[in-house]
Design a protein around this motif. Structure first.
Motif, PDB file in Angstrom:
ATOM      1  N   LYS A  16       0.810  -1.214   0.000  1.00  0.00           N
ATOM      2  CA  LYS A  16       0.000   0.000   0.000  1.00  0.00           C
ATOM      3  C   LYS A  16       0.849   1.272   0.000  1.00  0.00           C
ATOM      4  CE  LYS A  16      -3.887   2.224   2.354  1.00  0.00           C
ATOM      5  NZ  LYS A  16      -3.890   3.252   1.392  1.00  0.00           N
ATOM      6  N   LYS A  17       1.923   1.265   0.780  1.00  0.00           N
ATOM      7  CA  LYS A  17       2.805   2.438   0.844  1.00  0.00           C
ATOM      8  C   LYS A  17       3.316   2.816  -0.550  1.00  0.00           C
ATOM      9  CE  LYS A  17       6.944   3.920   3.350  1.00  0.00           C
ATOM     10  NZ  LYS A  17       7.957   3.489   4.322  1.00  0.00           N
ATOM     11  N   ARG A  19       1.894   1.780  -3.517  1.00  0.00           N
ATOM     12  CA  ARG A  19       0.732   2.121  -4.363  1.00  0.00           C
ATOM     13  C   ARG A  19       0.334   3.573  -4.160  1.00  0.00           C
ATOM     14  NH1 ARG A  19      -1.773  -2.718  -2.084  1.00  0.00           N
ATOM     15  NH2 ARG A  19      -3.218  -1.296  -1.063  1.00  0.00           N
ATOM     16  N   ASP A  20       0.298   4.002  -2.900  1.00  0.00           N
ATOM     17  CA  ASP A  20      -0.078   5.383  -2.600  1.00  0.00           C
ATOM     18  C   ASP A  20       0.964   6.374  -3.131  1.00  0.00           C
ATOM     19  OD1 ASP A  20      -2.328   4.415  -1.345  1.00  0.00           O
ATOM     20  OD2 ASP A  20      -1.541   4.673   0.692  1.00  0.00           O
ATOM     21  N   LYS A  23       0.637   6.569  -6.795  1.00  0.00           N
ATOM     22  CA  LYS A  23      -0.748   6.837  -7.223  1.00  0.00           C
ATOM     23  C   LYS A  23      -1.225   5.785  -8.218  1.00  0.00           C
ATOM     24  CE  LYS A  23      -0.106  11.694  -6.357  1.00  0.00           C
ATOM     25  NZ  LYS A  23       0.167  12.987  -6.907  1.00  0.00           N
ATOM     26  N   SER A  25      -3.583   2.639  -9.500  1.00  0.00           N
ATOM     27  CA  SER A  25      -5.001   2.319  -9.350  1.00  0.00           C
ATOM     28  C   SER A  25      -5.272   0.922  -9.898  1.00  0.00           C
ATOM     29  CB  SER A  25      -5.850   3.359 -10.083  1.00  0.00           C
ATOM     30  OG  SER A  25      -5.492   3.420 -11.447  1.00  0.00           O
TER      31      SER A  25
END
Length: 68
Positions: A16-17, A19-20, A23, A25
């Motif tokens: 997640k770190k 992916r965020d 950015k 999707s």
């Protein structure tokens, strides 16, 4: 540094770190390149999203004599 585990179906979940930060999707494509002894994943973007990404780049680079 983040780590991920390869599933029995050879799938990998991007942490997640990351992916965020990038950015990313769901459904977005990534290009995978083998470089030396590693895999690099490069998120693909639409050309319309690339507008202005080179703004402010220094274009005064001296070229090699055979490239002028």
């Amino acid at each position: 540094m983040e780590t991920a585990k390869i599933s029995p179906k050879y799938q990998v979940v991007i942490p997640k770190k990351l992916r965020d930060a990038l950015k990313l999707s769901p459904g977005q494509k990534v290009q995978m390149i083998m470089y030396d002894n590693r895999i690099e994943m490069i998120p693909l973007k639409k050309i319309s999203e690339m507008k202005g990404f080179l703004k402010g780049i220094d274009t005064t680079v001296t070229r090699e004599p055979d490239r002028v």
